[in-house]
Every structure is written in structure tokens, then in C-alpha cells.
Write a protein that holds these residues in place. Structure first.
Motif, PDB file in Angstrom:
ATOM      1  N   THR A 222       0.838  -1.194   0.000  1.00 10.80           N
ATOM      2  CA  THR A 222       0.000   0.000   0.000  1.00 10.80           C
ATOM      3  C   THR A 222       0.873   1.244   0.000  1.00 10.80           C
ATOM      4  O   THR A 222       1.728   1.415   0.871  1.00 10.80           O
ATOM      5  N   ALA A 223       0.675   2.111  -0.995  1.00 13.60           N
ATOM      6  CA  ALA A 223       1.441   3.360  -1.087  1.00 13.60           C
ATOM      7  C   ALA A 223       0.572   4.526  -0.659  1.00 13.60           C
ATOM      8  O   ALA A 223      -0.643   4.532  -0.892  1.00 13.60           O
ATOM      9  N   GLU A 224       1.194   5.514  -0.027  1.00 14.93           N
ATOM     10  CA  GLU A 224       0.497   6.706   0.436  1.00 14.93           C
ATOM     11  C   GLU A 224       1.094   7.927  -0.251  1.00 14.93           C
ATOM     12  O   GLU A 224       2.180   8.383   0.109  1.00 14.93           O
ATOM     13  N   ILE A 225       0.410   8.440  -1.260  1.00 13.32           N
ATOM     14  CA  ILE A 225       0.889   9.620  -1.970  1.00 13.32           C
ATOM     15  C   ILE A 225      -0.283  10.569  -2.177  1.00 13.32           C
ATOM     16  O   ILE A 225      -1.381  10.164  -2.550  1.00 13.32           O
ATOM     17  N   SER A 226      -0.034  11.841  -1.960  1.00 13.53           N
ATOM     18  CA  SER A 226      -1.082  12.835  -2.105  1.00 13.53           C
ATOM     19  C   SER A 226      -1.213  13.261  -3.562  1.00 13.53           C
ATOM     20  O   SER A 226      -0.407  12.892  -4.425  1.00 13.53           O
TER      21      SER A 226
END
Length: 332
Positions: free
Chosen positions: A146-150
Motif C-alpha cells: 500500500t502506497a500513500e501519496i497525495s
């Protein structure tokens, strides 16, 4: 305003020295500083270059962190961060190793880099990492995969979380960066000469086999920004003429010998073959330009010359239909 921070670290006080990272950083700077158009117009205005070349070069972790913070600390059109050097990964995430690192996990945490980027007011935040295990960037340490990028963030890395980043045969440059620079030099340009992060990744992806290091691409954007412009392979006015020569994307353009200016001696003596028509030969030159960039193909003939002499036709390829629709919608 287009800002770039470019870092290449070969020299380490406590870790093994590297050999091609400074070269890679300088190559990236040269490729990004100006467009590849005839005017060599300014692209990224005075990219900041931090290098640590052997034996005396030095980039401390504190200096690296502050430079990354400042890069993302305004509302630039593009804020681009490039790093070439040692990378490290453990159960807490990934790290970029500065010259003063003792072991990998005392480097600049990628979680910090991502925090700066995710909170930045810059419209486009682009992170390019040519380091081992760089594919871990933006991954959640507790939620594998899971990647977290805005919004507005794009990440391109040389390898996956588990892989090392290779150098070219003989050393002196990274495989990933060499392909990245090739892409910026025009290998990833579209028909209007623009190069985007997506086209760069596609070029690198196609260039590396299944058994080689695998690049990683993560993005959360509504539209790709152009990283660099190079001369277009076809003049824009000719590209915009697609809808004039082809009233519909499925139109078959009929040809005959009057479109082709070249004749063999036998054809010149054959009264059944009409002479070249200057207006039609001018149109035919444009059609041949389309064929050279795969916008159209002759129907029932191996080449455009045969299609004209044999009174065949030509029609748009799927790529040609795509650009036809862009012209029709006023997108070019």
C-alpha cells in the motif's frame, strides 16, 4: 517556476564508495536545465546540484534533509527531487544514505521525504530515485503493498523494494539514470516533442528485460506534466492538418500516380500514367511525413510510392486516429 534538487553521492565515510552517482547527477542536471528545442530555452531554472565525489566530497544527512525540505517548501509548478547513492531498507521503511551515514538506517528516511512532498503546495512533486531498494518509497510500513501519496505526487525508482540498482557495464553510470536521460533527450517524446513522467517510465520499462532490475512507477495525478520539450518529429502545422486531409478518422485517402513526383524511365514514356500534379505532390509530401511517424499506412501496397503509382489509398493507423481526435477537439 520549475525547481530541481539533484543529488549524487559517490563518497561515503563509513559505507562502501560508489562510482557513478556523481556522473548520473551531472547528466540529469544537463538534461533538465534546458529544453532540447532549437532555442535551448530554460527548463528547470538553475537546478541545485549536491555531489560528493571521491575523495573529499561530502553531503551530510542534515544538509540533504534541509535541501529536500526547501525544495518542497513553496508553490512551484514542478518540484523535482533526484537522488543517486546508497539506499537502505528495513522493517521501518527506506532510507537515502548521506556521506556521513554509519549504517543505512541513519540516513534520510523516505518517510520524511514523502511527508515534505505530500504536504507541499507545489502543483507537481516528482521524486526520482536511483538507489537500491528505492521502490519502497511511499509504502506504508504496516500495510505491505500500500502506497500513500497525495495529489500531484509522482515517484519513479530504479528498482523494487527488494532489488539493487545496477550500473552500466564498466561502471560510471546507473542503468536507470542512463535510460532516464535517454528518455529526456527525446527517446520518450510524443509527436509534439513533449516528454512526461509516464512516457519516461514506459521507455525505461520497455528497455529492461524481465530478469533485470524492474523500475517502479507510482503516481496520483490528474494529468501528466511535461518534463522537457525536444524538437517534434513532425511540424505542428502538418499534424494539425490531419483533419483536413482525413475528414473522418476512418477515411481512406485515394491516391493515383499524379501524387508521386518520381518516375522510372518506362513510366515517363507510358502515356497511361498521368504526370505529377504540383498541388498533389505537395500533399503527398505531408502524407509521407505522416507515414514516417506511424500516423498512416498505405493500403494494399508495401510503401507510399507503390500506393500512389498503383492508384491505391492510405488510411490512418490507431496512433493516427488518436492524434486526429486530439486535433478535432482542439487539443493540439
Amino acid at each position: 517556476m520549475r525547481k530541481a534538487l539533484i543529488v549524487g553521492i559517490d563518497h561515503y565515510q563509513h559505507l562502501k564508495d560508489l562510482s557513478g552517482c556523481v556522473n548520473d547527477a551531472r547528466s540529469m542536471t544537463a538534461a533538465l536545465e534546458r529544453h532540447g528545442d532549437a532555442e535551448a530555452s530554460v527548463n528547470f531554472d538553475q537546478p541545485r546540484l549536491l555531489t560528493a565525489a571521491r575523495p573529499a566530497g561530502f553531503v551530510a544527512r542534515a544538509e540533504l534533509r534541509e535541501a529536500v525540505r526547501r525544495l518542497f517548501d513553496d508553490d512551484a509548478e514542478i518540484a523535482l527531487f533526484y537522488f543517486a547513492g546508497h539506499g537502505w531498507v528495513d522493517d521501518t521503511g527506506g532510507f537515502l544514505c548521506a556521506s556521513d551515514c554509519y549504517d543505512g538506517n541513519d540516513g534520510l528516511a523516505l518517510s520524511e521525504v514523502m511527508t515534505f512532498a505530500n504536504k507541499s503546495a507545489a502543483r507537481n512533486k516528482i521524486i526520482v530515485l536511483d538507489s537500491c531498494h528505492s521502490g519502497v518509497a511511499a509504502n506504508h510500513p504496516m500495510l505491505r503493498g500500500t502506497a500513500e501519496i497525495s495529489s500531484g505526487v509522482t515517484i519513479l525508482t530504479a528498482s523494487t523494494e527488494e532489488q539493487y540498482a545496477d550500473e552500466t557495464p564498466g561502471g560510471g553510470a546507473g542503468v536507470f539514470t542512463s535510460l532516464f536521460v535517454d528518455a529526456l533527450d527525446g527517446a520518450a517524446a510524443n509527436l509534439v516533442g513533449e516528454i512526461t513522467p509516464g512516457s519516461v517510465y514506459a521507455h525505461i520499462d520497455q528497455s529492461l528485460g524481465s530478469w533485470a532490475q524492474r523500475p517502479v512507477f507510482k503516481t496520483n495525478v490528474k494529468r501528466f506534466v511535461s518534463l522537457r520539450k525536444v524538437p517534434a518529429p513532425i511540424p505542428l502545422d502538418q499534424l494539425r492538418a490531419l483533419t483536413r486531409h482525413f475528414p473522418t478518422p476512418d477515411h481512406d485517402f485515394p491516391l493515383d500516380p499524379s501524387y508521386e513526383p518520381e518516375r522510372s524511365p518506362d513510366q515517363l514514356a507510358d502515356p497511361s500514367i498521368p504526370p505529377p500534379d504540383p498541388e498533389r505532390t505537395e500533399v503527398f509530401q505531408v502524407l509521407q511525413s505522416y507515414a514516417k511517424v506511424n500516423l498512416l499506412r498505405p493500403v494494399g501496397a508495401p510503401h507510399m510510392w507503390h500506393a500512389a503509382i498503383g492508384s491505391r489509398s492510405c488510411r490512418l493507423t490507431p496512433l493516427g486516429k488518436h492524434y486526429w481526435r486530439l486535433v478535432d477537439k482542439g487539443r493540439l
